[in-house]
Design an enzyme around this catalytic site. Structure first.
Site: not given
Lengths: 391, 391
Positions: B90, B322, B324
């Site tokens: 940014d 999930c 993960c």
């Protein structure tokens, strides 16, 4: 099970392997410390990646929080912390005696105030044994009375006598629990739902820096039974390095060769090397992770603090000889930035490197022992490690 | 390079891919935020393990510490943080305007007081562009003037006008730097020693919650040049969700289809879904890591706080659906223990899961868009996510 095989010696040093229910560990071995059921800042995957074979966890801490009943309900300590290799739990003795002013000792046991919630709690040799049984580590430690490094003879004698009496009680209770496991009958102690497997109990020799007292204690422990391992406690607790080495040297010829020797709470790299030369096989210490979180890294050229401004634009690896993720991935300048910016990744990367450093150090010593060349290797290692200002 | 290919649409939603110097990213995509050159508590290996394709870093923070010159000397931002996939920086606008009371704005730029050492520093459109060029991300952002969510029309108009003037200056400076790279001549800006590659610059549309102002700003940005992407700034900064959705809905038909749309600072799962339905392609937010460090986990049944006492002996995975490491390795009871015991591993494991959650959420939406079935998918998803008390 619980067999120790020596494959080579070099002076007093030995290399070999200890067989445990969750695997075989090559010695000399360094065990990272997972005080609260996790080696601080590292995952089980990290520990495997750096070659850790065996981890220590703290009975006192896990008893106080979350409680061994919780761990049992979650499948025992191995499954709880997702570590499927050998585990050793200390007995809580060292931690309880560190709570200076917050505990009272009787011959029966110790009353202490929890560091978490301030509640009064008690530990006896029997309870410490039961808690460790419930946690389910491969190796449990006897409950001992630890005195500071500078304790006088009377204080050390008093603690030794108590530790020996407590050892008898730990061994009796552990025997009952083992017997209950063998005959498949429920014991009075809550069962963990991990697959049942045997656990061994190791005694801890106390006696401060008083060599004669240590020798007497050793004889009495050996007379008490046939142990699968033996720990040297109450060292590296404030006494001089010379005093510690003197105790190790006096004990070494009297220690039975066929069982592994575990020097509790050691070490720093220089202590590891000195103790292996004096016949020690197992070690544990928070130094690699605690130092790592402070920004200090072990290297072959001695410790360095990564916060040092000289590393600001240093593109070299932390330790060019190291094969860990930290050293093969990042520049010193980046590691320094992580510490300056107080980023969590820095704590992890230096802890990871330091654990890898001690595991490689032990592996190098095993190799030197196999070549019957530990003394020469240690001389070279010390010259480089202690020479200032290389890095 | 910098091409955007749309492969399917579903209502206003699109799925496709953005080609960047360091790789191709499938959209819609969530970018984890590495504010200080590291996604808090996660390593590049963790990010790859959870499928992160692109990471955001903050120009303001890296300029203040360690400084872009240090990063250039260490090989540029990609090498510095060991991330070899696409990076976006940014411009520092958002951070500078967050330093309420510590900065002064002129048409030339912004003077501010560093949050690290209190020193006065300045940023202009040219400097912000040069710093990002030195950092070397794949995508740089134009320097913008951000106003709070509730800003009135005059304030929003003022900031928009300034942002548009600054965009011209950013684009001019970025063009000069690109030109210097093409002809192989040195520029006035310090070169990073990473392999030279092109960088693209994306404009940021401001205008607060004032739809007509946003529409005017968009027309003027599009008239200024042919952009490879466009960011919507100044949303999710305190305005209502309804106001944000209204702006997105008004702008969507006017946004050119062939360039990717990046909604800055969003999001939470529900915002991600709502914005994809309204035609947005890229997102970034600290929510998954910040919430993870607070013990809050995203799950298909809504957010849960792992500190909750009900998880004490819960042997189930955090999110059974999930894939993960956190969810496939540990029980909720263990994760709760890590937070109760203030262990660093807990911060990492919940951050890891939350990032994985948003990356899987984006993948599910891509799949639903390919089936032209996003509306139905989103309805189901919202019913489950917002239904209370499931977990």
């Amino acid at each position: 099970m619980f067999e120790f095989q020596i494959s080579a010696t070099s002076g007093a040093a030995r290399t070999g392997s200890v067989s445990l229910p969750h695997g075989t560990v090559e010695t000399p071995v360094f065990m990272p410390v997972g005080t609260q059921g996790t080696v601080r800042a590292l995952s089980p995957g990290d520990l495997k990646a750096v070659g850790a074979g065996m981890v220590l966890a703290n009975t006192y801490h896990l008893h106080v929080r979350p409680g061994e009943d919780v761990i049992a309900q979650l499948g025992g300590l191995h499954r709880f912390m997702a570590w499927d290799r050998p585990l050793l739990t200390d007995s809580g003795g060292f931690q309880v005696f560190s709570l200076e002013g917050f505990r009272s000792v009787t011959d029966d046991g110790v009353e202490f105030q929890s560091h978490v919630d301030g509640r009064r709690r008690g530990l006896t040799p029997e309870r410490a044994t039961e808690i460790q049984w419930t946690l389910g580590a491969d190796v449990a430690m006897a409950f001992d009375h630890v005195v500071p490094g500078g304790a006088d003879l009377a204080t050390a004698r008093d603690a030794l006598e108590r530790t020996l009496k407590w050892l008898e009680r730990c061994a009796r209770r552990h025997g009952e629990l083992l017997e209950g496991l063998k005959v498949g009958r429920d014991t009075t102690v809550q069962h963990s739902n991990f697959p049942a497997f045997p656990q061994t109990l190791w005694p801890i020799l106390q006696g401060g820096t008083h060599v004669a007292l240590r020798e007497e204690g050793l004889s009495r422990i050996l007379a008490m039974g046939s142990w699968t391992g033996l720990a040297l406690g109450g060292l590296s607790v404030g006494e001089s390095k010379a005093a510690m080495y003197q105790v190790l040297e006096a004990l070494e010829p009297r220690l039975p060769a066929p069982i592994p020797r575990y020097l509790m709470g050691v070490g720093f790299p220089e202590d590891l090397v000195a103790a292996v030369e004096r016949g020690v096989d197992l070690f544990d210490c928070v130094a690699p992770t605690r130092n790592g979180r402070n920004g200090t890294a072990f290297t072959p050229d001695g410790p360095v603090n990564i916060r040092n401004a000289t590393f600001r634009t240093d593109g070299r690896p932390l330790d060019p000889s190291c094969d860990c993720e930290t050293c093969t991935t990042y520049a010193r300048g980046y590691l320094r930035h992580l510490f300056a910016a107080e980023e969590l990744l820095g704590l992890r990367l230096l802890s990871l490197h330091n654990v890898r450093y001690l595991i490689r150090l032990a592996a190098e010593m095993r190799e030197a022992i196999r070549r019957s060349a530990l003394a020469a290797w240690a001389g070279d290692w010390r010259r480089r490690y202690t020479q200032p200002g290389i890095t």
